[in-house]
Motif scaffolding. Structure first.
Motif, short mmCIF file in Angstrom:
data_model
loop_
_atom_site.label_atom_id
_atom_site.label_comp_id
_atom_site.label_asym_id
_atom_site.label_seq_id
_atom_site.Cartn_x
_atom_site.Cartn_y
_atom_site.Cartn_z
N VAL A 130 -3.53 3.66 -9.05
CA VAL A 130 -3.24 2.22 -9.11
C VAL A 130 -1.77 1.99 -8.78
CG1 VAL A 130 -3.12 0.20 -10.64
CG2 VAL A 130 -5.11 1.72 -10.73
N LEU A 131 -0.90 2.81 -9.34
CA LEU A 131 0.53 2.69 -9.07
C LEU A 131 0.84 2.97 -7.61
CD1 LEU A 131 1.87 4.39 -12.32
CD2 LEU A 131 2.08 1.96 -11.71
N GLU A 132 0.13 3.91 -7.02
CA GLU A 132 0.32 4.20 -5.58
C GLU A 132 -0.10 3.01 -4.73
OE1 GLU A 132 -0.17 8.67 -4.22
OE2 GLU A 132 -1.88 8.07 -5.48
N ARG A 133 -1.24 2.42 -5.04
CA ARG A 133 -1.72 1.26 -4.26
C ARG A 133 -0.75 0.09 -4.34
NH1 ARG A 133 -6.86 2.98 -6.25
NH2 ARG A 133 -6.77 1.43 -7.92
N SER A 134 -0.06 -0.02 -5.47
CA SER A 134 0.90 -1.11 -5.63
C SER A 134 2.23 -0.80 -4.93
CB SER A 134 1.17 -1.38 -7.11
OG SER A 134 1.98 -0.36 -7.66
N GLY A 135 2.41 0.44 -4.50
CA GLY A 135 3.65 0.85 -3.86
C GLY A 135 4.72 1.31 -4.81
N LEU A 136 4.42 1.33 -6.12
CA LEU A 136 5.42 1.75 -7.11
C LEU A 136 5.63 3.25 -7.15
CD1 LEU A 136 4.50 -0.59 -10.07
CD2 LEU A 136 6.72 -0.46 -8.94
N VAL A 137 4.61 4.00 -6.77
CA VAL A 137 4.66 5.46 -6.86
C VAL A 137 4.18 6.05 -5.54
CG1 VAL A 137 3.59 7.47 -8.01
CG2 VAL A 137 4.37 5.54 -9.37
N SER A 138 4.80 7.14 -5.15
CA SER A 138 4.31 7.89 -3.99
C SER A 138 4.21 9.35 -4.41
CB SER A 138 5.25 7.73 -2.80
OG SER A 138 6.52 8.29 -3.08
N ARG A 139 3.46 10.11 -3.63
CA ARG A 139 3.33 11.55 -3.92
C ARG A 139 3.85 12.33 -2.74
NH1 ARG A 139 -2.28 12.76 -7.15
NH2 ARG A 139 -2.68 10.61 -7.74
N GLY A 140 4.62 13.35 -3.05
CA GLY A 140 5.16 14.22 -2.01
C GLY A 140 4.41 15.53 -1.99
N ARG A 141 4.96 16.48 -1.30
CA ARG A 141 4.41 17.83 -1.26
C ARG A 141 5.53 18.81 -1.56
NH1 ARG A 141 -0.64 18.52 -0.62
NH2 ARG A 141 -1.82 17.37 0.91
N HIS A 142 5.26 19.69 -2.50
CA HIS A 142 6.21 20.76 -2.83
C HIS A 142 5.39 22.00 -3.14
CE1 HIS A 142 9.87 22.66 -4.13
NE2 HIS A 142 9.29 23.00 -5.26
N ARG A 143 5.33 22.89 -2.20
CA ARG A 143 4.50 24.11 -2.30
C ARG A 143 3.06 23.72 -2.59
NH1 ARG A 143 9.02 26.82 -5.82
NH2 ARG A 143 10.47 27.35 -4.19
N GLY A 148 12.81 10.99 -12.97
CA GLY A 148 12.63 12.04 -11.96
C GLY A 148 11.17 12.31 -11.69
N GLU A 149 10.92 13.07 -10.64
CA GLU A 149 9.56 13.40 -10.22
C GLU A 149 8.80 14.17 -11.30
OE1 GLU A 149 9.71 15.58 -6.56
OE2 GLU A 149 10.42 13.85 -5.42
N ALA A 150 7.48 14.05 -11.25
CA ALA A 150 6.62 14.79 -12.18
C ALA A 150 5.25 14.96 -11.53
CB ALA A 150 6.49 14.06 -13.51
N THR A 151 4.58 16.03 -11.87
CA THR A 151 3.21 16.23 -11.39
C THR A 151 2.25 15.48 -12.31
OG1 THR A 151 2.86 18.19 -12.76
CG2 THR A 151 3.79 18.56 -10.55
N VAL A 152 1.02 15.32 -11.84
CA VAL A 152 0.00 14.67 -12.67
C VAL A 152 -0.17 15.45 -13.96
CG1 VAL A 152 -2.43 14.02 -12.82
CG2 VAL A 152 -1.18 13.68 -10.68
N LYS A 153 -0.16 16.77 -13.86
CA LYS A 153 -0.31 17.61 -15.06
C LYS A 153 0.82 17.34 -16.05
CE LYS A 153 -0.77 22.36 -16.61
NZ LYS A 153 -0.72 23.77 -16.27
N THR A 206 2.05 21.84 -5.18
CA THR A 206 1.95 20.64 -6.01
C THR A 206 2.23 19.39 -5.19
OG1 THR A 206 4.28 20.73 -6.65
CG2 THR A 206 2.71 21.91 -8.07
N ARG A 207 1.84 18.27 -5.76
CA ARG A 207 2.10 16.96 -5.17
C ARG A 207 2.81 16.09 -6.21
NH1 ARG A 207 -2.41 13.90 -2.72
NH2 ARG A 207 -0.67 13.00 -1.61
N PRO A 208 4.11 16.28 -6.36
CA PRO A 208 4.83 15.52 -7.40
C PRO A 208 4.82 14.01 -7.10
CG PRO A 208 6.38 16.72 -6.01
CD PRO A 208 5.00 17.14 -5.60
N CYS A 209 4.77 13.25 -8.18
CA CYS A 209 4.81 11.80 -8.09
C CYS A 209 6.27 11.36 -8.20
CB CYS A 209 4.03 11.16 -9.25
SG CYS A 209 2.31 11.65 -9.30
N ARG A 210 6.61 10.34 -7.44
CA ARG A 210 7.97 9.81 -7.53
C ARG A 210 7.92 8.29 -7.54
NH1 ARG A 210 7.97 11.63 -2.19
NH2 ARG A 210 8.83 13.60 -2.91
N LEU A 211 8.87 7.73 -8.24
CA LEU A 211 8.99 6.28 -8.33
C LEU A 211 9.58 5.75 -7.04
CD1 LEU A 211 8.79 3.78 -10.18
CD2 LEU A 211 11.14 4.27 -10.89
N GLU A 212 9.07 4.62 -6.59
CA GLU A 212 9.61 3.91 -5.42
C GLU A 212 10.34 2.67 -5.94
OE1 GLU A 212 9.67 5.07 -2.44
OE2 GLU A 212 8.32 6.76 -2.80
#
Length: 119
Positions: free
Chosen positions: A60-73, A36-41, A75-81
């Motif tokens: 690095v994970l974002e550049r590879s397309g494995l991870v994206s970041r959303g917006r929730h209030r 599930g999603e998680a913040t950097v913290k 925070t910017r939670p990370c999620r697996l792609e």
């Protein structure tokens, strides 16, 4: 060896993907995000490193397309792609089939040679 622009793009994407997965911390982050999603913290709490260092791994994970970041209030939670992991699994499976066929051919050739010696 690539087959045109799409082959080069695919090869570059696979390079980025496998390079990202080549690091134990990044593989662990991917495993954590599979739950599930998680913040950097939240991710940084698991490691004996700064949030900045964990953030760099996530980039690095974002550049590879494995991870994206959303917006929730705030925070910017990370999620697996998972689609990117499927691309890697597909490439690995295709390579496995090629090598399995080559090994089968080698075994058949060796068996043929042994039959010829036994006569």
């Amino acid at each position: 060896m690539s087959n045109g622009v799409n082959g080069t793009l695919e090869a570059e994407q696979l390079d980025a993907l496998f390079m990202a997965l080549g690091d134990r911390t990044r593989r662990d982050i991917v495993a954590r995000l599979s739950a599930g999603e998680a913040t950097v913290k939240e991710l940084a709490e698991r490691y004996d490193m700064s949030m900045q260092a964990v953030s760099q791994h996530i980039q690095v994970l974002e550049r590879s397309g494995l991870v994206s970041r959303g917006r929730h209030r705030q925070t910017r939670p990370c999620r697996l792609e998972p689609g990117r992991l499927e691309a890697a699994a597909s490439w690995i499976e295709q390579s496995r089939r090629v090598w399995a066929e080559r090994m089968d051919q080698l075994e058949a050739r060796l068996a043929h040679l042994q039959d010829g010696e036994g006569r």
